[in-house]
Design a protein around this motif. Sequence first.
Motif, PDB file in Angstrom:
ATOM      1  N   GLU A 183       1.922   3.561  -5.343  1.00 48.10           N
ATOM      2  CA  GLU A 183       0.818   3.976  -6.201  1.00 48.10           C
ATOM      3  C   GLU A 183       1.119   3.046  -7.386  1.00 48.10           C
ATOM      4  O   GLU A 183       1.992   2.947  -7.910  1.00 48.10           O
ATOM      5  CB  GLU A 183       0.871   5.245  -6.323  1.00 48.10           C
TER       6      GLU A 183
ATOM      7  N   GLU B 252       0.942  -1.247   0.100  1.00 45.03           N
ATOM      8  CA  GLU B 252      -0.004  -0.207  -0.185  1.00 45.03           C
ATOM      9  C   GLU B 252       0.894   1.110   0.097  1.00 45.03           C
ATOM     10  O   GLU B 252       0.155   2.187  -0.282  1.00 45.03           O
ATOM     11  CB  GLU B 252      -0.928   0.105   1.129  1.00 45.03           C
ATOM     12  N   THR B 253       2.245   1.214   0.359  1.00 46.89           N
ATOM     13  CA  THR B 253       2.867   2.244  -0.045  1.00 46.89           C
ATOM     14  C   THR B 253       3.349   2.767  -1.254  1.00 46.89           C
ATOM     15  O   THR B 253       3.986   3.902  -1.487  1.00 46.89           O
ATOM     16  CB  THR B 253       4.353   2.146   1.018  1.00 46.89           C
TER      17      THR B 253
ATOM     18  N   LYS C  73       3.938   6.259  -2.841  1.00 41.24           N
ATOM     19  CA  LYS C  73       3.070   7.080  -2.721  1.00 41.24           C
ATOM     20  C   LYS C  73       3.380   8.438  -2.396  1.00 41.24           C
ATOM     21  O   LYS C  73       4.292   8.752  -1.545  1.00 41.24           O
ATOM     22  CB  LYS C  73       1.708   6.770  -1.369  1.00 41.24           C
TER      23      LYS C  73
END
Length: 143
Positions: free
Chosen positions: A63, A60-61, A95
């Motif tokens: 994009e 999730e870190t 991100k």
Amino acid sequence: MSEQQIRELMAAREAAMTARDAATLGSHYAPDVVAFTLAPPLVHRGAEVIDVEARKAWFETFEGPIEYSTQDLEVTVGGDLAWCHALNRLSTTPKGAPAGFELWFRSTVCFKRVAGEWQITHAHDSVPFYMDATLRAAVDLKP
């Protein structure tokens, strides 16, 4: 057959990285795995390496897509032990970063066959560094 099984496991790891499939990645490790990854600290052990939720959080870190590939994979099998080494490529965008990155790094993975199944017991990823006054990681190298 064993060499082919190791190659299939490595291909599954490559696909799981690209698909952000934390569960598949975690399933390949032995409970007592030791990993020397690119990220600190110097050593990761057991449950920390296998932790599916932590790996999901790491995914999730980034994009957009995660591109991950393996090149020049060499596999050696001896009885119930095997190891391989390769050059790996990771390309993605953190991100909040203005742009993405591409990183080539070295990887060695060791396996043990337990109850007929191959498990990763050790993984070691690294980048070389420039041995000048800067001691910078050589993240600009490409095969």
